[in-house]
Scaffold this active site. Structure first.
Site: not given
Length: 358
Positions: A133, A136, A188
């Site tokens: 993640s 992101k 997240s």
């Protein structure tokens, strides 16, 4: 004559009475004898039954096993083999064997003095690995670069819901682009990140093309990305690349703000849901964090990138493929204490970055 008759009558009566008494006594004796016989038979039967039971409880000796001259074939049905746990890419490459001076639990680490771009700690930092993640940060940068209206409402549709099964952003949830950015960066949220990419002009394909252009623009040399969430192990970069990414993401005030927001409450299906920051260092205040992002998939291990103030100087810290649920955060604290303890030599400069003044 009459006296004789009476005598005879009395005599007969006595004889009859004597006979009756003898018969009664015999009957009594017979009944007593019968009872004794019955009792004797019952006792014998009881002893016989006990003996039979005792015989039944005695196990007969096992027959000796015969030695067979041939071995019979085993069943052809194969037992299901246990599924081996997935290991991270770094573990598969043997990076965990490299012990560092701080005994960190993360297999890949880079620490950069952000004021002058000096790398002061390096552990396997140039090896491309899945980054989960951390992706992101790039997703947010590309959305903000496109200058799309942040107050535009987006809806979590079936395609968004399919990308990740466990999410409180259920199908039909309405949120603004800005709120989707917040949830993607702070907690997240994978569905939030995916809907940002899906609502980009040209859809997911155009969005990912823009993401990969951005990596080259900011100087990430060993990076490649295939989705906006990081759920695929095909999203890869080196720790050195991610140090460059943190520096670039820091230039976006909204990204800085959203990544260090402790929590956010959103109403979904007429019920308030609280979303927490995925970084415990932000929630606890153990470090003065300026920007951060966590990540995890099995292939990447536990990951953390951040910039934090230590001794009033900004340091970029990247921890990849960390072993243990909380170990990446413990590694960050250990590095902070190490920086505070003494001066540290410069190993080399981080390339292709703008210097950030405190």
């Amino acid at each position: 004559m009459q006296k004789k008759s009476r005598f005879k009558l009395v005599l007969v009566t006595l004889i009859l009475l004597a006979g009756y008494s003898t018969g009664l006594l015999a009957k009594t004796n017979d009944e007593s004898s019968n009872k004794k016989n019955k009792s004797s038979r019952s006792s014998k039967e009881s002893k016989s039954t006990t003996a039979d039971k005792s015989k039944k409880n005695i196990k007969s000796p096992k027959n000796p096993r015969e030695v067979r001259p041939t071995v019979l074939p085993r069943s052809t049905v194969k037992k299901a083999e246990p599924i081996a746990p997935r290991v991270s890419a770094g573990t598969a490459l043997g990076l965990g064997k490299n012990i560092d001076e701080l005994n960190l639990k993360s297999n890949v680490v880079i620490i950069v003095d952000q004021q002058n771009q000096d790398i002061i700690f390096d552990k396997n930092s140039q090896i491309p690995l899945p980054v989960a993640s951390i992706t992101k940060l790039l997703t947010a940068m590309v959305v903000l670069d496109a200058k799309l209206p942040l107050d535009e409402t987006l809806e979590i549709n079936e395609q968004d819901a399919a990308i990740y099964k466990n999410s409180r952003l259920v199908k039909g949830t309405i949120l603004t682009r800005q709120e989707a950015l917040l949830l993607a960066l702070m907690s997240s949220e994978n569905r939030a990140a995916y809907t940002l990419g899906r609502n980009y002009p040209g859809g997911i394909k155009a969005f990912m093309a823009a993401v990969n252009r951005k990596t080259k623009e900011i100087g990430m040399k060993n990076a490649a990305f295939e989705d906006p969430t990081g759920l695929t192990s095909k999203n890869v970069a080196s720790a050195e690349d991610l140090a460059i990414l943190v520096n670039a993401a820091y230039q976006y005030p909204l990204i800085r703000q959203f990544t260090i927001t402790p929590n956010h409450i959103k109403e979904i299906n007429q019920r308030e849901q609280q979303f927490l920051n995925s970084n415990r260092l932000v929630r606890s205040g153990d470090m003065e964090v300026l920007i951060q992002k966590t990540g995890y998939i099995a292939e990447a291990g536990r990951c953390l990138v951040m910039m934090a103030l230590v001794n009033n100087r900004p340091y970029t810290m990247v921890f990849l493929d960390s072993v243990g649920l909380q170990s990446r955060f413990a590694d960050a604290i250990r590095v902070k204490e190490w920086i505070e303890s003494s001066e540290h030599a410069t190993l080399r400069k981080l390339p292709n970055t703008k210097i950030i003044a405190n």
